[in-house]
Design a protein around this motif. Sequence first.
Motif, mmCIF file in Angstrom:
data_model
loop_
_atom_site.group_PDB
_atom_site.id
_atom_site.type_symbol
_atom_site.label_atom_id
_atom_site.label_comp_id
_atom_site.label_asym_id
_atom_site.label_seq_id
_atom_site.Cartn_x
_atom_site.Cartn_y
_atom_site.Cartn_z
ATOM 1 N N UNK A 143 0.849 -1.193 0.000
ATOM 2 C CA UNK A 143 0.000 0.000 0.000
ATOM 3 C C UNK A 143 0.887 1.246 0.000
ATOM 4 N N UNK A 144 0.583 2.241 -0.848
ATOM 5 C CA UNK A 144 1.394 3.458 -0.824
ATOM 6 C C UNK A 144 1.092 4.307 0.411
ATOM 7 N N UNK A 145 2.115 4.938 0.935
ATOM 8 C CA UNK A 145 1.935 5.824 2.088
ATOM 9 C C UNK A 145 2.897 6.993 2.022
ATOM 10 N N UNK A 146 2.584 8.049 2.815
ATOM 11 C CA UNK A 146 3.405 9.266 2.814
ATOM 12 C C UNK A 146 4.168 9.368 4.139
ATOM 13 N N UNK A 147 5.458 9.617 4.023
ATOM 14 C CA UNK A 147 6.307 9.712 5.219
ATOM 15 C C UNK A 147 6.033 11.015 5.954
ATOM 16 N N UNK A 148 5.734 10.901 7.252
ATOM 17 C CA UNK A 148 5.437 12.097 8.056
ATOM 18 C C UNK A 148 6.588 12.468 8.996
ATOM 19 N N UNK A 200 13.349 4.276 11.213
ATOM 20 C CA UNK A 200 11.897 4.072 11.237
ATOM 21 C C UNK A 200 11.188 5.375 10.847
ATOM 22 N N UNK A 201 9.962 5.231 10.343
ATOM 23 C CA UNK A 201 9.172 6.410 9.963
ATOM 24 C C UNK A 201 7.737 6.251 10.426
ATOM 25 N N UNK A 202 7.076 7.383 10.613
ATOM 26 C CA UNK A 202 5.626 7.382 10.790
ATOM 27 C C UNK A 202 5.038 7.657 9.407
ATOM 28 N N UNK A 203 4.166 6.766 8.932
ATOM 29 C CA UNK A 203 3.657 6.859 7.562
ATOM 30 C C UNK A 203 2.136 6.909 7.566
ATOM 31 N N UNK A 204 1.600 7.793 6.724
ATOM 32 C CA UNK A 204 0.157 7.986 6.613
ATOM 33 C C UNK A 204 -0.372 7.249 5.382
ATOM 34 N N UNK A 205 -1.297 6.297 5.621
ATOM 35 C CA UNK A 205 -1.935 5.561 4.515
ATOM 36 C C UNK A 205 -3.370 6.046 4.377
ATOM 37 N N UNK A 206 -3.562 7.180 3.782
ATOM 38 C CA UNK A 206 -4.917 7.678 3.575
ATOM 39 C C UNK A 206 -5.704 7.809 4.872
ATOM 40 N N UNK A 207 -5.043 8.229 5.935
ATOM 41 C CA UNK A 207 -5.730 8.443 7.210
ATOM 42 C C UNK A 207 -5.320 7.453 8.294
ATOM 43 N N UNK A 208 -4.892 6.273 7.906
ATOM 44 C CA UNK A 208 -4.386 5.300 8.881
ATOM 45 C C UNK A 208 -2.887 5.531 9.022
ATOM 46 N N UNK A 209 -2.436 5.690 10.279
ATOM 47 C CA UNK A 209 -1.022 5.991 10.508
ATOM 48 C C UNK A 209 -0.326 4.781 11.131
ATOM 49 N N UNK A 250 -8.152 3.964 -4.961
ATOM 50 C CA UNK A 250 -8.688 2.700 -5.479
ATOM 51 C C UNK A 250 -8.790 1.668 -4.355
ATOM 52 N N UNK A 251 -7.730 1.563 -3.552
ATOM 53 C CA UNK A 251 -7.718 0.568 -2.476
ATOM 54 C C UNK A 251 -8.810 0.866 -1.442
ATOM 55 N N UNK A 252 -9.025 2.167 -1.169
ATOM 56 C CA UNK A 252 -10.074 2.546 -0.221
ATOM 57 C C UNK A 252 -11.437 2.122 -0.774
ATOM 58 N N UNK A 253 -11.624 2.386 -2.062
ATOM 59 C CA UNK A 253 -12.880 2.065 -2.733
ATOM 60 C C UNK A 253 -13.144 0.556 -2.727
ATOM 61 N N UNK A 254 -12.085 -0.237 -2.892
ATOM 62 C CA UNK A 254 -12.234 -1.696 -2.929
ATOM 63 C C UNK A 254 -12.309 -2.308 -1.527
ATOM 64 N N UNK A 255 -12.144 -1.466 -0.495
ATOM 65 C CA UNK A 255 -12.175 -1.991 0.874
ATOM 66 C C UNK A 255 -10.869 -2.644 1.284
ATOM 67 N N UNK A 256 -9.816 -2.459 0.479
ATOM 68 C CA UNK A 256 -8.555 -3.134 0.791
ATOM 69 C C UNK A 256 -7.838 -2.501 1.980
ATOM 70 N N UNK A 257 -8.076 -1.189 2.205
ATOM 71 C CA UNK A 257 -7.422 -0.549 3.350
ATOM 72 C C UNK A 257 -8.001 -1.094 4.643
#
Lengths: 99, 376
Positions: A5-10, A20-29, A68-75
């Motif tokens: 899953x793609x995520x953004x480094x915070x 180590x990093x804290x990463x945001x996956x569309x709202x889930x950290x 797309x992943x959120x839409x498919x329920x994969x997150x």
Amino acid sequence: MCLAVPGRVMEIEERDGARMAVVDFGGVVKEVCLEYLPDLRVGEYAIVHVGFALQRLDEESARRTLELFAELGLLQEEFGDPWEAAAAAAAIANAEVQG
Amino acid sequence: MKYLEEFQNPELARGLLEDIRATVTRPWAVMEVCGGQTHTIIRHGIDQLLPDGIELIHGPGCPVCVTPLEVIDKAMEIAGRPGVIFCSFGDMLRVPGTDRDLFRVRGEGGDVRVVYSPLDALRIARENPQREVVFFGIGFETTAPPNAMTVHQARKQGITNFSMLVSHVLVPPAIEAIMTSPDCRVQGFLAAGHVCSVMGTEEYPQLAERHRVPIVVTGFEPLDILEGIRRTVRQLERGEHTVENAYQRAVRPEGNPAARAMLADVFEVTDRAWRGIGVIPRSGWRLSERYREYDAEHRFDVTGITTRESGLCRSGEVLQGLIKPNQCEAFGTTCTPRNPLGATMVSSEGACAAYYLYRRLAAPSAPSALEVSSVG
């Protein structure tokens, strides 16, 4: 578990001798290990699999895939409570057997 | 075209489909290797949008599905022991072993915990020095680097109450096995994008050349799949068999060198049994001699396990692309995600689960004029 899953480094910090990093996956950290992408910076996106950043990704691709992943329920599947899902499935299976 | 409007960019999808239609002159069978790709294909009805005669064969690319029954039973055995904390990814909870699954082991008093990352299991080991913590290390080349790093970190941090039950599988030997099978119908491959983001594409040109089969590295979004099919079919029509990378935003030819170096240090190649398929030579990783002390099979005596597969489950044929899930007599009746007979129904990436989830319950329709099996 197979999909990454793609995520953004915070934030980035050293912990227990690992980068180590804290990463945001569309709202889930989540906490993510950067040992395989040591030059990843805050604000950048990466493909993350089971808590490890494995490859850089551009922002547009990352956002599109996350949507797309959120839409498919994969997150939900990746970050939701697996015990709840397993218990619900087992309860229904038992009811079907008894019924 | 009923699914087309669900695409993020229906116009682009329409263009790709028209291009595929204009290219195809005869039937072709293409295998998507990865279970994630299978779900995208079934969810978006890509198999039904394609021209008649282009058949997508679902590959064995679901790690949960192909983990051998013997290893699942070893996991149950270790997880049920007093003093053990058994850690696993969530999608292993309901994979059926011979007699039970991890969910039931927990119900019987076993300390089974679900972790998001293998590093979580290492933290649990650090916090519980009086207990033995075992992590269930399964998966393809994408999951292996995190597991390798975790074993490496266990040694670096001096954590001795941690071990791993390792059952990793490798994609290129599986492609080799599929192509050398006498039943093989596959004429082109959509390679698994995230596996290649770790391992790169260096292993594929010799496979493509040896078996004269096009291999296109493909992502997971609907448009990625259509583009992968378009490129594969174009090669097939021209009689070409090269490796193309249609997932350049995430895959570099060399993959991730740091991850590959760690894999080479921690693991060594071994023959591996695939559930439903059998032993494929040099198709897996186990911990190398240097890390033997972290091998759960070495630490716990789990020999002498007798396995017994369900006689009704045909997941082995599904995994080899020999039948579609809805051609199995048990599909949707005695076998459902709630009451699975085999791993392909319980795993979120399994082909049977995809067919069930997206309501492909009916048996496949009659062969069309361009049915692939008619090709000699």
